[in-house]
Design an enzyme around this catalytic site. Structure first.
Site, PDB file in Angstrom:
ATOM      1  N   CYS A   1      -2.242  -8.182 -26.661  1.00 27.55           N
ATOM      2  CA  CYS A   1      -0.904  -7.568 -26.682  1.00 27.55           C
ATOM      3  C   CYS A   1      -0.698  -6.501 -25.621  1.00 27.55           C
ATOM      4  O   CYS A   1       0.095  -6.677 -24.704  1.00 27.55           O
ATOM      5  CB  CYS A   1      -0.651  -6.964 -28.063  1.00 27.55           C
ATOM      6  SG  CYS A   1      -0.530  -8.207 -29.342  1.00 27.55           S
TER       7      CYS A   1
HETATM    8  N1  LIG Z   1      -3.336 -10.882 -32.131  1.00 27.66           N
HETATM    9  C1  LIG Z   1      -2.569  -9.843 -32.328  1.00 27.66           C
HETATM   10  O1  LIG Z   1      -3.056  -8.776 -32.700  1.00 27.66           O
HETATM   11  C2  LIG Z   1      -1.056  -9.933 -32.163  1.00 27.66           C
HETATM   12  C3  LIG Z   1      -0.275  -8.884 -32.666  1.00 27.66           C
HETATM   13  C4  LIG Z   1       1.099  -8.951 -32.528  1.00 27.66           C
HETATM   14  C5  LIG Z   1       1.686 -10.024 -31.875  1.00 27.66           C
HETATM   15  N2  LIG Z   1       0.910 -11.034 -31.369  1.00 27.66           N
HETATM   16  C6  LIG Z   1       1.599 -12.138 -30.718  1.00 27.66           C
HETATM   17  O2  LIG Z   1       1.600 -13.264 -31.586  1.00 27.66           O
HETATM   18  C7  LIG Z   1       1.484 -14.483 -30.833  1.00 27.66           C
HETATM   19  C8  LIG Z   1       0.268 -15.265 -31.309  1.00 27.66           C
HETATM   20  O3  LIG Z   1      -0.892 -14.497 -31.059  1.00 27.66           O
HETATM   21  P1  LIG Z   1      -2.271 -14.759 -31.770  1.00 27.66           P
HETATM   22  O4  LIG Z   1      -3.105 -13.555 -31.498  1.00 27.66           O
HETATM   23  O5  LIG Z   1      -2.061 -15.209 -33.167  1.00 27.66           O
HETATM   24  O6  LIG Z   1      -2.800 -15.993 -30.885  1.00 27.66           O
HETATM   25  P2  LIG Z   1      -4.031 -16.967 -31.240  1.00 27.66           P
HETATM   26  O7  LIG Z   1      -4.485 -17.505 -29.939  1.00 27.66           O
HETATM   27  O8  LIG Z   1      -4.996 -16.271 -32.128  1.00 27.66           O
HETATM   28  O9  LIG Z   1      -3.362 -18.117 -32.086  1.00 27.66           O
HETATM   29  C9  LIG Z   1      -2.426 -19.000 -31.579  1.00 27.66           C
HETATM   30  C10 LIG Z   1      -2.633 -20.358 -32.208  1.00 27.66           C
HETATM   31  O10 LIG Z   1      -1.608 -21.230 -31.748  1.00 27.66           O
HETATM   32  C11 LIG Z   1      -2.161 -22.495 -31.516  1.00 27.66           C
HETATM   33  N3  LIG Z   1      -1.278 -23.219 -30.634  1.00 27.66           N
HETATM   34  C12 LIG Z   1      -1.176 -23.169 -29.289  1.00 27.66           C
HETATM   35  N4  LIG Z   1      -0.194 -23.973 -28.859  1.00 27.66           N
HETATM   36  C13 LIG Z   1       0.334 -24.566 -29.942  1.00 27.66           C
HETATM   37  C14 LIG Z   1       1.381 -25.494 -30.148  1.00 27.66           C
HETATM   38  N5  LIG Z   1       2.100 -25.961 -29.126  1.00 27.66           N
HETATM   39  N6  LIG Z   1       1.631 -25.896 -31.410  1.00 27.66           N
HETATM   40  C15 LIG Z   1       0.910 -25.426 -32.442  1.00 27.66           C
HETATM   41  N7  LIG Z   1      -0.076 -24.527 -32.318  1.00 27.66           N
HETATM   42  C16 LIG Z   1      -0.356 -24.097 -31.080  1.00 27.66           C
HETATM   43  C17 LIG Z   1      -3.557 -22.221 -30.972  1.00 27.66           C
HETATM   44  O11 LIG Z   1      -4.414 -23.316 -31.129  1.00 27.66           O
HETATM   45  C18 LIG Z   1      -3.966 -21.005 -31.826  1.00 27.66           C
HETATM   46  O12 LIG Z   1      -4.638 -21.408 -32.993  1.00 27.66           O
HETATM   47  C19 LIG Z   1       1.415 -14.063 -29.366  1.00 27.66           C
HETATM   48  O13 LIG Z   1       2.681 -14.086 -28.825  1.00 27.66           O
HETATM   49  C20 LIG Z   1       0.929 -12.619 -29.450  1.00 27.66           C
HETATM   50  O14 LIG Z   1       1.349 -11.861 -28.339  1.00 27.66           O
HETATM   51  C21 LIG Z   1      -0.459 -11.020 -31.527  1.00 27.66           C
END
Ligand SMILES: NC(=O)c1ccc[n+]([C@@H]2O[C@H](COP(=O)([O-])OP(=O)(O)OC[C@H]3O[C@@H](n4cnc5c(N)ncnc54)[C@H](O)[C@@H]3O)[C@@H](O)[C@H]2O)c1
Length: 441
Positions: A281
């Site tokens: 992030c």
């Molecule tokens: N990790 C954090 O602390 C956090 C906090 C706030 C916001 N975010 C935001 O949330 C979003 C997700 O982050 P995250 O940390 O959960 O990512 P992550 O990589 O842990 O998880 C994302 C998941 O999406 C899947 N994926 C990718 N493309 C896909 C598709 N086309 N269809 C279905 N699944 C798909 C991946 O395989 C993965 O399992 C991002 O935009 C991030 O910036 C993350």
């Protein structure tokens, strides 16, 4: 534009399903954000289907195995057993779902431009199986305008109208992995829809499983909220890092300065320096904002400056290690440097953008021999080779210098002080000790 079938009573029907918890919930992307959200809605009594593109994650979840530290496997196994949660790679399940939360990654390209490919592919897959009465909520962090400019036209092209035939919102995710106090259910959730009816549907949906929901005027406000929150952190960490550089030059302990300033009961909030930004992030999201504002001719100068200062911290740490070794009569080339902590922050296993990776690579370039310890990260892949976590105290005793990159609570800091010859502490983890061996950031 296609001609959609006439939709009657969509709003009331969906409301009724959400309130009675018979709405079938879909979560797209089962990572750090999506899986905790899926678990929360399943625990609240909904039947939840998780959709992910990774076969191994989906298979593991269906066996009751969690890949996310904040969601225990026992919880996933229970929800799977009770048929409250199931995972799939098949988007055709969207036909049978009433709500979809999209939680896919939003990384940056090498050029620091947003990589929207994950959102685009998830949205196109949902669109293929779209049906009236669906509530779609984008949760991935992104630039203001994404929901209106990318999702809305994709769904309206199918012939449906937002606010009457379907409902579309943006809701920023605030998950803080490893936070013992604030989890998904008790972190206030902001939501904004493309129409007031969409906002209301989003509010109603989240309030079934989460403690506090904050509706805002629209999707752009909701998108900007997340970018303000993360830009605020990034810039303030940049200021703390610049303070650390200034204090270093003047022989002042920056940690003492910040702790003393934090005694002011108003108008000050402490931020701390460190070895560099990490995670999915803070190092990334502000560049979604600067990319977007550039299109309106506005330069996001605070973001660029903080990005520059934060990006230089691994170099500063490596210089500190080199100077500390030199002061002990050792060149960095050929010295054994042990890295304590590899994850980007304390007590979690997330390696994304971790400054430990840069620090290790930079030290290797200068000829140091590297080992590391991290109870959460058993293996590190770097430059096509693997490093394996070693026991902290034994490796520290063998090393010429230990550099504390991540201040995990499980580390034995007193033992480290006894066994190490020299410690460069980038986190003030050795705060309670006074010793010539310790070099603080
Ligand atoms: N990790 C954090 O602390 C956090 C906090 C706030 C916001 N975010 C935001 O949330 C979003 C997700 O982050 P995250 O940390 O959960 O990512 P992550 O990589 O842990 O998880 C994302 C998941 O999406 C899947 N994926 C990718 N493309 C896909 C598709 N086309 N269809 C279905 N699944 C798909 C991946 O395989 C993965 O399992 C991002 O935009 C991030 O910036 C993350």
């Amino acid at each position: 534009m296609q001609t959609a079938p006439k939709v009657v009573g969509t709003l009331e029907a969906l409301k009724e399903k959400i309130e009675s918890k018979t709405a079938r919930v879909g979560i797209v992307g089962l990572g750090y954000v999506g899986l905790p959200l899926a678990a929360e809605f399943a625990k609240a009594g909904f039947t939840v289907t998780g959709i992910d593109v990774q076969d191994s994650k989906v298979a593991g979840l269906n066996r009751g195995e969690s890949h996310i530290q904040d969601v225990p496997s026992s919880e996933v196994a229970k929800l799977v057993r009770e048929k409250r949660f199931t995972a799939t790679t098949d988007f055709s399940v969207v036909h049978d779902l009433d709500t979809i939360n999209i939680c896919v990654p939003t990384p940056l390209r090498k050029t620091k431009d947003p990589d929207m490919s994950f959102i685009v592919s998830a949205v196109e897959a949902v669109a293929k199986h779209f049906h009236p009465g669906l509530l779609v909520i984008l949760e991935s962090t992104t630039y203001p305008g994404t929901t209106d400019e990318l999702l809305l036209p994709t769904f309206e092209k199918l012939g449906y109208k937002a606010g009457t035939d379907f409902f579309l919102c943006f809701s920023p995710e605030r998950v803080d992995p490893g936070n013992p106090t604030y989890q998904t259910y008790n972190t206030p959730k902001v939501v904004g829809g493309v129409t007031p009816a969409c906002t209301e549907m989003g509010r109603l949906f989240f309030s079934q499983a989460l403690q506090t929901v904050i509706p805002v005027a629209g999707t752009r406000v909701a998108e900007m909220v997340k970018l303000l929150e993360n830009t605020f952190r990034m810039i303030n960490i940049g200021l703390a890092n610049e303070m650390a550089l200034m204090c270093d030059g003047m022989g002042i302990n920056v940690w003492e300065v910040i702790d003393a300033a934090a005694t002011k009961p108003f108008g000050f909030m402490p931020f701390y320096p460190g070895p560099g930004l990490g995670g999915h992030c803070i190092p990334i999201d502000p560049f979604y904002l600067s990319w977007k504002t550039k299109q309106s001719g506005i330069e996001a100068r605070f973001i660029d400056l903080a990005g520059y200062i934060n990006g230089n911290m691994p170099h500063f740490v490596v210089d500190k290690v080199q100077t500390a070794l030199n002061n002990h009569g050792k060149p960095v080339k050929g010295s054994r440097v042990h890295v304590a902590g590899a994850a980007y922050k304390r007590n979690i296993d997330d390696m994304r953008e971790s400054p430990a990776l840069d620090i290790i690579l930079l030290l290797k370039k200068r000829g140091a021999i590297i080992s590391y310890s991290d109870p959460f990260v058993p293996e590190l892949r770097l430059d096509g080779t693997s490093l394996y976590s070693e026991p902290l105290l034994e490796s520290a005793a063998r090393a010429d210098c230990v550099v504390i990159v991540t201040d995990h609570s499980d580390f034995d800091y007193k033992g480290l002080l006894d066994s190490a010859k020299l410690i460069v502490d980038t986190r003030n983890a050795m705060k309670r000790f006074q010793s010539e061996k310790i070099v603080r950031l």
